[in-house]
Motif scaffolding. Structure first.
Motif, PDB file in Angstrom:
ATOM      1  N   TYR A 106       0.847  -1.191   0.000  1.00  0.00           N
ATOM      2  CA  TYR A 106       0.000   0.000   0.000  1.00  0.00           C
ATOM      3  C   TYR A 106       0.883   1.242   0.000  1.00  0.00           C
ATOM      4  O   TYR A 106       1.765   1.393   0.848  1.00  0.00           O
ATOM      5  N   GLN A 107       0.640   2.128  -0.956  1.00  0.00           N
ATOM      6  CA  GLN A 107       1.471   3.332  -1.103  1.00  0.00           C
ATOM      7  C   GLN A 107       0.570   4.555  -1.214  1.00  0.00           C
ATOM      8  O   GLN A 107      -0.502   4.495  -1.831  1.00  0.00           O
ATOM      9  N   PHE A 108       1.040   5.675  -0.663  1.00  0.00           N
ATOM     10  CA  PHE A 108       0.294   6.932  -0.676  1.00  0.00           C
ATOM     11  C   PHE A 108       1.007   7.900  -1.606  1.00  0.00           C
ATOM     12  O   PHE A 108       2.205   8.187  -1.438  1.00  0.00           O
ATOM     13  N   ILE A 109       0.297   8.393  -2.616  1.00  0.00           N
ATOM     14  CA  ILE A 109       0.891   9.274  -3.621  1.00  0.00           C
ATOM     15  C   ILE A 109       0.970  10.698  -3.082  1.00  0.00           C
ATOM     16  O   ILE A 109      -0.022  11.242  -2.593  1.00  0.00           O
ATOM     17  N   GLU A 110       2.144  11.297  -3.189  1.00  0.00           N
ATOM     18  CA  GLU A 110       2.351  12.666  -2.743  1.00  0.00           C
ATOM     19  C   GLU A 110       2.697  13.547  -3.941  1.00  0.00           C
ATOM     20  O   GLU A 110       3.098  13.057  -5.005  1.00  0.00           O
ATOM     21  N   GLU A 111       2.576  14.852  -3.755  1.00  0.00           N
ATOM     22  CA  GLU A 111       2.815  15.776  -4.866  1.00  0.00           C
ATOM     23  C   GLU A 111       4.231  15.643  -5.419  1.00  0.00           C
ATOM     24  O   GLU A 111       4.440  15.729  -6.637  1.00  0.00           O
ATOM     25  N   LYS A 112       5.200  15.408  -4.546  1.00  0.00           N
ATOM     26  CA  LYS A 112       6.584  15.300  -5.010  1.00  0.00           C
ATOM     27  C   LYS A 112       6.762  14.126  -5.976  1.00  0.00           C
ATOM     28  O   LYS A 112       7.620  14.161  -6.869  1.00  0.00           O
ATOM     29  N   ASP A 113       5.945  13.082  -5.819  1.00  0.00           N
ATOM     30  CA  ASP A 113       6.026  11.942  -6.735  1.00  0.00           C
ATOM     31  C   ASP A 113       5.603  12.353  -8.137  1.00  0.00           C
ATOM     32  O   ASP A 113       6.210  11.933  -9.128  1.00  0.00           O
ATOM     33  N   ILE A 114       4.566  13.158  -8.237  1.00  0.00           N
ATOM     34  CA  ILE A 114       4.077  13.597  -9.543  1.00  0.00           C
ATOM     35  C   ILE A 114       5.090  14.532 -10.202  1.00  0.00           C
ATOM     36  O   ILE A 114       5.308  14.481 -11.421  1.00  0.00           O
ATOM     37  N   ARG A 115       5.706  15.376  -9.418  1.00  0.00           N
ATOM     38  CA  ARG A 115       6.733  16.273  -9.968  1.00  0.00           C
ATOM     39  C   ARG A 115       7.875  15.478 -10.591  1.00  0.00           C
ATOM     40  O   ARG A 115       8.461  15.882 -11.602  1.00  0.00           O
ATOM     41  N   GLN A 116       8.210  14.346  -9.987  1.00  0.00           N
ATOM     42  CA  GLN A 116       9.287  13.509 -10.525  1.00  0.00           C
ATOM     43  C   GLN A 116       8.861  12.742 -11.764  1.00  0.00           C
ATOM     44  O   GLN A 116       9.670  12.496 -12.666  1.00  0.00           O
ATOM     45  N   MET A 117       7.587  12.374 -11.830  1.00  0.00           N
ATOM     46  CA  MET A 117       7.115  11.512 -12.912  1.00  0.00           C
ATOM     47  C   MET A 117       6.698  12.276 -14.162  1.00  0.00           C
ATOM     48  O   MET A 117       6.829  11.769 -15.281  1.00  0.00           O
ATOM     49  N   LEU A 118       6.204  13.503 -13.991  1.00  0.00           N
ATOM     50  CA  LEU A 118       5.645  14.235 -15.129  1.00  0.00           C
ATOM     51  C   LEU A 118       6.765  14.738 -16.035  1.00  0.00           C
ATOM     52  O   LEU A 118       7.701  15.400 -15.588  1.00  0.00           O
ATOM     53  N   LYS A 119       6.668  14.442 -17.320  1.00  0.00           N
ATOM     54  CA  LYS A 119       7.721  14.800 -18.276  1.00  0.00           C
ATOM     55  C   LYS A 119       7.547  16.227 -18.781  1.00  0.00           C
ATOM     56  O   LYS A 119       6.417  16.687 -18.976  1.00  0.00           O
ATOM     57  N   PRO A 120       8.649  16.927 -19.039  1.00  0.00           N
ATOM     58  CA  PRO A 120       8.533  18.257 -19.652  1.00  0.00           C
ATOM     59  C   PRO A 120       8.210  18.139 -21.141  1.00  0.00           C
ATOM     60  O   PRO A 120       8.400  17.091 -21.753  1.00  0.00           O
ATOM     61  N   ARG A 121       7.706  19.217 -21.702  1.00  0.00           N
ATOM     62  CA  ARG A 121       7.500  19.295 -23.153  1.00  0.00           C
ATOM     63  C   ARG A 121       8.691  20.063 -23.729  1.00  0.00           C
ATOM     64  O   ARG A 121       8.878  21.246 -23.450  1.00  0.00           O
ATOM     65  N   HIS A 122       9.508  19.367 -24.524  1.00  0.00           N
ATOM     66  CA  HIS A 122      10.778  19.928 -24.981  1.00  0.00           C
ATOM     67  C   HIS A 122      10.604  20.790 -26.236  1.00  0.00           C
ATOM     68  O   HIS A 122       9.633  20.642 -26.995  1.00  0.00           O
ATOM     69  N   ARG A 123      11.565  21.648 -26.461  1.00  0.00           N
ATOM     70  CA  ARG A 123      11.639  22.396 -27.713  1.00  0.00           C
ATOM     71  C   ARG A 123      11.820  21.415 -28.872  1.00  0.00           C
ATOM     72  O   ARG A 123      12.344  20.329 -28.722  1.00  0.00           O
ATOM     73  N   PHE A 124      11.390  21.867 -30.048  1.00  0.00           N
ATOM     74  CA  PHE A 124      11.479  21.101 -31.289  1.00  0.00           C
ATOM     75  C   PHE A 124      10.601  19.848 -31.289  1.00  0.00           C
ATOM     76  O   PHE A 124      10.740  18.993 -32.149  1.00  0.00           O
ATOM     77  N   SER A 125       9.716  19.744 -30.332  1.00  0.00           N
ATOM     78  CA  SER A 125       8.725  18.669 -30.388  1.00  0.00           C
ATOM     79  C   SER A 125       7.537  19.148 -31.224  1.00  0.00           C
ATOM     80  O   SER A 125       7.420  20.329 -31.558  1.00  0.00           O
ATOM     81  N   ASN A 126       6.650  18.230 -31.565  1.00  0.00           N
ATOM     82  CA  ASN A 126       5.487  18.584 -32.381  1.00  0.00           C
ATOM     83  C   ASN A 126       4.305  17.718 -31.968  1.00  0.00           C
ATOM     84  O   ASN A 126       4.420  16.886 -31.057  1.00  0.00           O
ATOM     85  N   LYS A 127       3.180  17.893 -32.649  1.00  0.00           N
ATOM     86  CA  LYS A 127       1.984  17.154 -32.245  1.00  0.00           C
ATOM     87  C   LYS A 127       2.194  15.647 -32.307  1.00  0.00           C
ATOM     88  O   LYS A 127       1.621  14.897 -31.507  1.00  0.00           O
ATOM     89  N   GLY A 128       3.044  15.202 -33.217  1.00  0.00           N
ATOM     90  CA  GLY A 128       3.316  13.770 -33.303  1.00  0.00           C
ATOM     91  C   GLY A 128       4.077  13.239 -32.106  1.00  0.00           C
ATOM     92  O   GLY A 128       4.003  12.043 -31.795  1.00  0.00           O
ATOM     93  N   THR A 129       4.807  14.127 -31.438  1.00  0.00           N
ATOM     94  CA  THR A 129       5.576  13.717 -30.270  1.00  0.00           C
ATOM     95  C   THR A 129       4.678  13.255 -29.139  1.00  0.00           C
ATOM     96  O   THR A 129       5.054  12.386 -28.338  1.00  0.00           O
ATOM     97  N   TYR A 130       3.498  13.827 -29.044  1.00  0.00           N
ATOM     98  CA  TYR A 130       2.651  13.622 -27.867  1.00  0.00           C
ATOM     99  C   TYR A 130       1.462  12.700 -28.106  1.00  0.00           C
ATOM    100  O   TYR A 130       0.536  12.659 -27.311  1.00  0.00           O
ATOM    101  N   GLY A 131       1.524  11.945 -29.196  1.00  0.00           N
ATOM    102  CA  GLY A 131       0.589  10.860 -29.379  1.00  0.00           C
ATOM    103  C   GLY A 131      -0.768  11.267 -29.934  1.00  0.00           C
ATOM    104  O   GLY A 131      -1.144  12.434 -29.963  1.00  0.00           O
ATOM    105  N   HIS A 132      -1.471  10.247 -30.377  1.00  0.00           N
ATOM    106  CA  HIS A 132      -2.794  10.431 -30.980  1.00  0.00           C
ATOM    107  C   HIS A 132      -3.772   9.565 -30.188  1.00  0.00           C
ATOM    108  O   HIS A 132      -3.713   8.335 -30.222  1.00  0.00           O
ATOM    109  N   ALA A 133      -4.679  10.195 -29.466  1.00  0.00           N
ATOM    110  CA  ALA A 133      -5.647   9.488 -28.632  1.00  0.00           C
ATOM    111  C   ALA A 133      -6.970   9.352 -29.362  1.00  0.00           C
ATOM    112  O   ALA A 133      -7.461  10.316 -29.961  1.00  0.00           O
TER     113      ALA A 133
END
Length: 501
Positions: free
Chosen positions: A224-251
């Motif tokens: 059993y684990q409790f999710i804290e805000e610091k965990d999300i900060r570590q997991m969430l990826k930045p959006r880099h320069r020179f990326s495009n719509k194809g970089t972020y997938g098609h849902a």
């Protein structure tokens, strides 16, 4: 992640800290009591207000005695301690703190077995009778005393765990336990604090750090684990320069019928706002005008009549299916076609969950890593009736492993059960979000994250947290009684940007 421990593991953590810090058990109790007072004094600053302590003769009672003495040292001048001596046994740390308390001006009354409970007029009560580790319902004098305290209808603050409430395991129906306005608990919330059975007994809780050895706690490998805000900060990826719509997938969001287009609109809009590079909604023809009017950024695949739409499966990075889809034969045929042709993890919600419940053989055909997002009733339809949330928690862990998928069980503290046997409790969100369509939004968010190449486990953990955090950022500062799903969708990119700031 903060590991959530059962009572036996908590005792092991205390014992390890005592030996390896090193620190005596009575000094660890002192540290815990001072942590309690630090929070309590901020919440209850009136030093003239009468406070009554109800203390057992074990270590929880020892905590209560130490807290009374420390508050006396802080010039709280109207303190009274009632000791429930319902047995001849007392812990050594209780006896130590009892002797210390007798040197103060705090008044002390002792209750023997069967004795009359004195009249109590204090507006604030501190409950330190039994604490954690309880393994059977209250009876006899303890039951009588707890009922008396509850009937006073005063402000009650419990030390660590409300007396009579189980910190883990099944909570029996009609349990007799202290009904606490506030629980100040040590080191971490207890698992049952995060399940709905706690609602009659715990209005709110606050965990205070008492310095238990964190490396040892993590070594216990709690499921059993409790999710804290610091965990999300570590997991969430930045959006880099020179990326495009194809970089972020098609849902692809497969959702909606003529009368339930709102679910399709909310889910697909949420995917767009949660960062999907492209979003396509597979909707009935009657919903096309609504989609184009609502959000022109979303593309469409139109469903007409009873014919399955032609879908180029390989072009989609993620697929979510279910919101407002209906449960007719056409919806089932479409769900089966998706499962047959798409081998990446799927997000299954709402009507698609109910279709799986009615067609269990299809449930076993889901691609590995797929995500089920049921609320309580949908969960029970899928996996059988349950009489309490501890049973649902255990069943979610078992089924996630058995089916090799993630189960996101919606709750105040949404639970994410994963194939490796871990259950993560989400810590964001609030009651203002209890509004139709919120689940549709969460489905779109998870689909967007899967399309951005997060693992199913990450997509569930991040998705649940940012969904709840966006609701918190809307409701709490603005004192909003209700947060509507459309408003939350607009908040999503703002919330996500704050994590990367």
């Amino acid at each position: 992640m903060l590991p959530l421990l059962i009572a036996e593991q908590i005792r092991k953590g205390d014992a390890y800290t005592i030996v390896h810090e090193p620190i005596s058990s009575v000094d660890l109790m002192e540290r815990a009591s001072r942590a309690f007072v630090g929070w309590f004094a901020n919440r209850f600053p009136d030093k003239n207000e009468p406070i009554t302590f109800y203390c057992g003769t074990g270590n929880n009672g020892g905590d209560g005695l130490a807290i009374a003495r420390i508050l006396c040292d802080h010039h709280y001048n109207n303190l009274h301690v009632i000791i429930a001596r319902f047995s001849d046994k007392a812990s050594a740390d209780f006896d130590h703190n009892f002797e210390r308390l007798k040197q103060t001006c705090v008044t002390i009354t002792e209750l023997a077995k069967g004795s009359k409970i004195p009249v109590d007029n204090s507006p604030v009560i501190i409950d330190a009778l039994l604490g954690s580790g309880l393994n059977k319902p209250l009876s006899g004098d303890y039951e009588r005393l707890v009922n008396y305290i509850n009937d006073l209808e005063r402000t009650i603050v419990s030390v660590d765990v409300p007396t009579g409430f189980f910190s883990e395991g099944e909570v029996p129906k009609d349990t007799v336990a202290i009904k606490a306005d506030l629980v100040i608990t040590f080191q971490q919330p207890k698992i049952n604090f995060l399940l709905p059975e706690s609602a009659p007994y715990i209005n709110c809780w606050e965990a205070v750090n008492i310095g238990i050895d964190e490396r040892f706690v993590h070594s216990l490998k709690s499921p059993y684990q409790f999710i804290e805000e610091k965990d999300i900060r570590q997991m969430l990826k930045p959006r880099h320069r020179f990326s495009n719509k194809g970089t972020y997938g098609h849902a692809l969001i497969v959702a909606g019928q003529a009368k339930t287009m709102g679910a399709a609109l909310l889910s697909s809009s949420a995917a767009t706002h949660a960062g999907a590079g492209l979003t396509t909604a597979c909707i009935p023809e009657s919903g096309l005008t609504a989609l184009n009017s609502y959000q022109p950024e979303i593309m469409a695949i139109v469903r007409t009549g009873d014919e399955l739409p032609e879908i180029e499966w390989d072009k989609f990075s993620s697929i979510a299916v279910g919101p407002g889809l209906g449960k007719d034969v056409d919806a089932l045929a479409l769900l089966k076609a998706i499962i047959k042709n798409y081998k990446k993890p799927l997000v299954i919600d709402a009507d698609a969950l109910n279709l799986l419940a009615e067609n269990q053989e299809v449930l076993t055909q889901l691609p590995a890593g797929s995500v089920l997002t049921p609320h309580m009733k949908e969960f029970d339809r899928l996996f059988g009736e349950h009489t309490n949330w501890w049973q649902r928690l255990q069943k979610a862990i078992v089924k996630a492993k058995e089916l090799n998928l993630c189960i996101l069980l919606k709750n105040d503290y949404t639970i994410v059960a994963t194939p490796n046997g871990t259950a993560y409790f989400n810590s964001s969100g609030n009651a203002a979000m209890a509004s139709g369509g919120m689940g549709d939004v969460l489905t779109g968010v998870i689909a967007a994250l899967l399309g951005q190449k997060y693992t199913p486990e990450q997509a569930c953990i991040i998705g649940a947290y940012i969904h709840g955090k966006a609701g918190d950022e809307l409701a709490l500062p603005n004192r909003m009684h209700v947060v509507l799903p459309g408003k939350l969708i607009a908040q999503l990119p703002i919330t996500m940007a704050k994590f990367r700031a």
